[in-house]
Design a protein around this motif. Structure first.
Motif, short mmCIF file in Angstrom:
data_model
loop_
_atom_site.label_atom_id
_atom_site.label_comp_id
_atom_site.label_asym_id
_atom_site.label_seq_id
_atom_site.Cartn_x
_atom_site.Cartn_y
_atom_site.Cartn_z
N ASP A 159 60.55 66.13 -39.93
CA ASP A 159 60.47 66.66 -38.56
C ASP A 159 59.33 66.05 -37.76
O ASP A 159 59.08 66.44 -36.62
N ASP A 160 58.59 65.15 -38.37
CA ASP A 160 57.45 64.54 -37.68
C ASP A 160 57.90 63.30 -36.89
O ASP A 160 59.09 63.03 -36.76
N ILE A 161 56.93 62.54 -36.40
CA ILE A 161 57.25 61.30 -35.70
C ILE A 161 58.09 60.41 -36.62
O ILE A 161 57.72 60.19 -37.78
N PRO A 162 59.21 59.91 -36.15
CA PRO A 162 60.07 59.08 -37.02
C PRO A 162 59.35 57.82 -37.52
O PRO A 162 58.52 57.25 -36.81
N ASP A 189 50.88 63.31 -40.99
CA ASP A 189 51.48 63.70 -39.70
C ASP A 189 50.91 62.99 -38.47
O ASP A 189 51.66 62.44 -37.66
N ARG A 190 49.57 63.00 -38.29
CA ARG A 190 48.97 62.54 -37.04
C ARG A 190 48.71 61.04 -37.06
O ARG A 190 47.70 60.57 -37.61
#
Ligand code: NI
Lengths: 206, 206
Positions: A87-90, A69-70
């Motif tokens: 739903d995370d950063i594309p 995710d990060r």
């Protein structure tokens, strides 16, 4: 070429910071090929501390190190890659921020596979194969038949890593369905002997 | 020179995506100088969408745009800065990842002020001044006397922005204690007329 065979997802809450070295040695000895740091309830400071520890330990053991995710944490600790959910950063934004990171994308349905076809991740995390309590944001289980169908199509795009409720005693049909690798949390992190747990999962490949 | 006078913290859950433009116009008309996107319960995808909308809207209105916690989001949407807490990614790591970002750091005690003295943020968010339910991870309230003491020392280091339970009817002693600015959530976001709410907060400066 990356080896996707066995991913172990690790929450910082599951291991003390000074236990990361030993954990990574046990994973390596058991045959794990990827460690993924996944701290859904960790602040950035904790993720940096664990990320640095995992980076050191995985470099020593030859395990690929991926951050969930990060992207900022992955960049800061020089991880090998980042794994993002739908739903995370594309994926395309990750590529722009950090062109050198391996990028994995979660896929749990045909609609999500279409997103992956456009986003072109380096690997696909597919699941949940079996029902599981540990991925709180996961959709309904695909079950083996659903996984096989989706995996067959996804494999044309990228290596497929199966995730969701996989244990030594139910992993065999996942391998037989075409998975390039499997990803686990509790099957390893919940086992007293983590090396043996990895080994048992790999033995299920037959 | 950045104008730290009035920060408004906005959670994506408090405004529809297509309401960001109007919100930023109301903030600008009311005299707000900084908008901070703070989505403690938002996924990266939502933060990217809101971040892009706030970037566009704040560029149009001349408001400074800061992202809370997530350096990756701040970098991806080209925010002006990032605000980190004491448990988030350390300031020096932020500087390394994104040398051009303004970096704000939260300070709520003497111990945390010592961290700030080493970390050298561009501004300090100090609080909570008053008890508040909205910052779930905040410490005990400093109250006006405690704020004044800590603010006096912190101002030698960086501009101080007071946060925590500040409303039009209790803001005056905060300004009188030396705050360079105030940051609010509910005082603006909970008000039906956001422009008027900003205006009332600034009027309290006397
Ligand atoms: Ni939470």
């Amino acid at each position: 070429m990356a080896d996707w065979t066995l991913h172990v997802l690790i929450d910082p809450k599951q291991v003390p910071l000074d236990g990361v070295d030993n954990l990574c040695r046990a994973l390596r000895d058991g045959g794990a090929t990827v460690a993924q740091l996944r701290g859904k309830h960790s602040d950035g400071g904790e993720l940096i501390r664990y990320g640095e520890a995992f980076r050191r330990a995985t470099r020593d053991t030859g395990i690929l190190f991926i951050v969930n995710d990060r992207v900022d944490i992955a960049m800061a600790v020089q991880a090998d890659g980042v794994h993002v959910g739908q739903d995370d950063i594309p994926v395309e934004v990750v590529r722009r921020l950090a062109p050198n990171l391996i990028v994995g994308l979660s896929v749990g349905s045909e609609a999500e596979l279409r997103v992956a076809e456009r986003a072109r991740p380096d690997y696909i995390g597919m699941g949940p194969v079996y029902p599981t309590p540990s991925k709180d944001d996961a959709g309904e289980a695909l079950n083996v038949d659903g996984f096989r169908r989706l995996c067959l199509r996804a494999k044309r795009l990228a290596p497929v890593v199966a995730i969701g409720g996989i244990q030594p005693d139910n992993a065999k049909p996942v391998w037989e369905s075409g998975a390039d690798g499997i990803a686990v949390i509790s099957a390893v992190m919940g086992a007293p002997d983590k090396r043996a747990a990895c080994f048992a999962l790999l033995a299920s490949r037959g």
